[in-house]
Design a protein around this motif. Sequence first.
Motif, mmCIF file in Angstrom:
data_model
loop_
_atom_site.group_PDB
_atom_site.id
_atom_site.type_symbol
_atom_site.label_atom_id
_atom_site.label_comp_id
_atom_site.label_asym_id
_atom_site.label_seq_id
_atom_site.Cartn_x
_atom_site.Cartn_y
_atom_site.Cartn_z
ATOM 1 N N ASP A 160 0.951 -1.066 -0.091
ATOM 2 C CA ASP A 160 0.101 0.010 -0.057
ATOM 3 C C ASP A 160 0.744 1.301 0.045
ATOM 4 O OD1 ASP A 160 -2.249 -1.459 0.066
ATOM 5 O OD2 ASP A 160 -2.639 -1.241 2.068
ATOM 6 N N GLU A 161 1.865 1.294 0.660
ATOM 7 C CA GLU A 161 2.606 2.428 0.899
ATOM 8 C C GLU A 161 3.438 2.531 -0.510
ATOM 9 O OE1 GLU A 161 6.777 3.855 3.223
ATOM 10 O OE2 GLU A 161 5.130 2.848 4.345
ATOM 11 N N ALA A 162 3.867 1.479 -1.124
ATOM 12 C CA ALA A 162 4.507 1.539 -2.432
ATOM 13 C C ALA A 162 3.688 2.021 -3.469
ATOM 14 C CB ALA A 162 5.113 0.111 -2.951
ATOM 15 N N VAL A 163 2.253 1.588 -3.402
ATOM 16 C CA VAL A 163 1.556 2.057 -4.550
ATOM 17 C C VAL A 163 1.248 3.588 -4.373
ATOM 18 C CG1 VAL A 163 -0.914 1.947 -5.323
ATOM 19 C CG2 VAL A 163 0.443 -0.090 -4.925
ATOM 20 N N ALA A 164 1.117 4.304 -2.985
ATOM 21 C CA ALA A 164 0.940 5.457 -2.708
ATOM 22 C C ALA A 164 2.062 6.199 -3.227
ATOM 23 C CB ALA A 164 0.805 5.695 -1.188
ATOM 24 N N PHE A 165 3.139 5.720 -3.085
ATOM 25 C CA PHE A 165 4.444 6.524 -3.385
ATOM 26 C C PHE A 165 4.634 6.570 -4.867
ATOM 27 C CE2 PHE A 165 8.824 6.317 -4.759
ATOM 28 C CZ PHE A 165 9.379 7.476 -4.368
ATOM 29 N N ILE A 166 4.165 5.404 -5.601
ATOM 30 C CA ILE A 166 4.121 5.406 -7.074
ATOM 31 C C ILE A 166 3.404 6.503 -7.459
ATOM 32 C CG2 ILE A 166 3.678 4.066 -9.043
ATOM 33 C CD1 ILE A 166 5.085 1.812 -7.325
ATOM 34 N N ALA A 167 2.012 6.642 -7.145
ATOM 35 C CA ALA A 167 1.036 7.364 -7.491
ATOM 36 C C ALA A 167 1.447 8.731 -7.415
ATOM 37 C CB ALA A 167 -0.296 7.096 -6.839
ATOM 38 N N GLU A 168 2.114 9.161 -6.382
ATOM 39 C CA GLU A 168 2.659 10.405 -6.041
ATOM 40 C C GLU A 168 3.612 10.843 -7.052
ATOM 41 O OE1 GLU A 168 4.749 11.845 -2.285
ATOM 42 O OE2 GLU A 168 2.958 10.904 -1.438
ATOM 43 N N GLN A 169 4.517 9.925 -7.356
ATOM 44 C CA GLN A 169 5.785 10.237 -8.246
ATOM 45 C C GLN A 169 5.220 10.149 -9.688
ATOM 46 O OE1 GLN A 169 8.784 11.255 -6.980
ATOM 47 N NE2 GLN A 169 7.402 11.098 -5.189
ATOM 48 N N VAL A 170 4.161 9.336 -10.178
ATOM 49 C CA VAL A 170 3.653 9.437 -11.231
ATOM 50 C C VAL A 170 2.950 10.734 -11.706
ATOM 51 C CG1 VAL A 170 1.944 8.156 -12.840
ATOM 52 C CG2 VAL A 170 3.623 6.965 -11.791
#
Length: 79
Positions: free
Chosen positions: A30-40
């Motif tokens: 979940d934390e990884a997906v949130a980080f990816i969404a932010e960076q994308v």
Amino acid sequence: MTRPGKKRARTGSGARVGSRHEEPGEGGADEAVAFIAEQVAVLRKLAERHKLDVLHHLLGMTQLEADEHLRLRTKRKLS
């Protein structure tokens, strides 16, 4: 940098240095997906600013996928 013919030392356990299981502060999927969404989102704005239409489109799809993953995870946790 290593010289040709020299091998890197391994840790005592034989695990590779920098293995994804050893990274400090990793909070799970979940934390990884949130980080990816932010960076994308940031990358998508950059692609739009420079008129990189295909990258903008692909990053938009990536952002939608990440947001959908987070939405479904949140929905499952509430059930």
